[in-house]
Design a protein around this motif. Structure first.
Motif, PDB file in Angstrom:
ATOM      1  N   VAL A 226      44.774  40.873  44.785  1.00 24.97           N
ATOM      2  CA  VAL A 226      44.136  39.673  45.624  1.00 24.97           C
ATOM      3  C   VAL A 226      42.713  40.044  45.369  1.00 24.97           C
ATOM      4  O   VAL A 226      41.857  39.021  45.233  1.00 24.97           O
ATOM      5  N   VAL A 227      42.402  41.088  46.129  1.00 22.52           N
ATOM      6  CA  VAL A 227      40.794  41.577  46.046  1.00 22.52           C
ATOM      7  C   VAL A 227      40.383  41.610  44.526  1.00 22.52           C
ATOM      8  O   VAL A 227      39.275  40.907  44.498  1.00 22.52           O
ATOM      9  N   ASP A 228      41.122  42.067  43.502  1.00 21.13           N
ATOM     10  CA  ASP A 228      40.643  42.238  42.273  1.00 21.13           C
ATOM     11  C   ASP A 228      40.000  40.816  41.671  1.00 21.13           C
ATOM     12  O   ASP A 228      39.020  40.493  41.051  1.00 21.13           O
ATOM     13  N   GLU A 229      41.190  39.744  41.877  1.00 24.28           N
ATOM     14  CA  GLU A 229      40.921  38.212  41.435  1.00 24.28           C
ATOM     15  C   GLU A 229      39.964  37.716  42.308  1.00 24.28           C
ATOM     16  O   GLU A 229      39.005  37.150  41.975  1.00 24.28           O
ATOM     17  N   PHE A 230      39.670  38.134  43.509  1.00 25.48           N
ATOM     18  CA  PHE A 230      38.721  37.411  44.580  1.00 25.48           C
ATOM     19  C   PHE A 230      37.382  37.841  44.003  1.00 25.48           C
ATOM     20  O   PHE A 230      36.232  37.149  44.152  1.00 25.48           O
ATOM     21  N   THR A 231      36.956  38.995  43.819  1.00 34.81           N
ATOM     22  CA  THR A 231      35.760  39.456  43.265  1.00 34.81           C
ATOM     23  C   THR A 231      35.522  39.659  41.920  1.00 34.81           C
ATOM     24  O   THR A 231      34.545  40.141  41.268  1.00 34.81           O
ATOM     25  N   LYS A 232      36.420  39.069  41.071  1.00 34.18           N
ATOM     26  CA  LYS A 232      36.357  38.832  39.579  1.00 34.18           C
ATOM     27  C   LYS A 232      36.137  40.195  38.877  1.00 34.18           C
ATOM     28  O   LYS A 232      35.384  40.319  38.067  1.00 34.18           O
ATOM     29  N   GLY A 233      36.816  41.001  39.491  1.00 33.20           N
ATOM     30  CA  GLY A 233      36.952  42.448  38.885  1.00 33.20           C
ATOM     31  C   GLY A 233      35.901  43.411  39.104  1.00 33.20           C
ATOM     32  O   GLY A 233      36.059  44.610  38.835  1.00 33.20           O
TER      33      GLY A 233
END
Length: 128
Positions: A22-29
């Motif tokens: 979720v964090v990875d997707e939210f921050t776009k990697g």
């Protein structure tokens, strides 16, 4: 700002996703950890997860207030009995619906009656 990671973990569990994804997707990697987020990003992520889980239902504060008043009046020994007592009272009222089926407008009107009539009558009965 103090962060409450448990809310994020609970929301991720509700939507059946790993928090790192979720964090990875939210921050776009850019990030994969909650600690790496800025306070603003963390707050935005919490709001996004709250929307995704649908936890904020219109009328929740009114329902909570009604439960609090019922608790003060000692309606039932536990939450289940209190809920049943509130539903029984509501079924006898104008709308004839249980608590969770009331629209926001119906809920506001029912709460007003509950506060101004039922609770006040209860308090008057204590003073006799």
């Amino acid at each position: 700002m103090k962060r409450d990671y448990s809310k994020v973990f609970a929301a991720c569990k509700t939507i059946r996703r790993e928090y790192k994804d979720v964090v990875d997707e939210f921050t776009k990697g850019r990030h994969c950890s909650l600690r790496q987020l800025t306070d603003k990003e963390f707050g935005d992520l919490e709001m996004l997860l709250k929307e995704m889980t649908g936890r904020v239902r219109p009328g929740n504060s009114q329902r909570q207030k009604m439960f609090a008043i019922a608790t003060k009046m000692k309606w039932g020994k536990d939450a289940r009995e209190r809920n049943q007592a509130i539903d029984d009272w509501l079924m006898k009222q104008k709308y004839g619906k249980p608590l969770m089926q009331l629209t926001l407008d119906e809920l506001n009107r029912s709460l007003y009656i509950f506060e101004t009539k039922v609770y006040k009558d209860y308090l008057k009965g204590l003073n006799k």
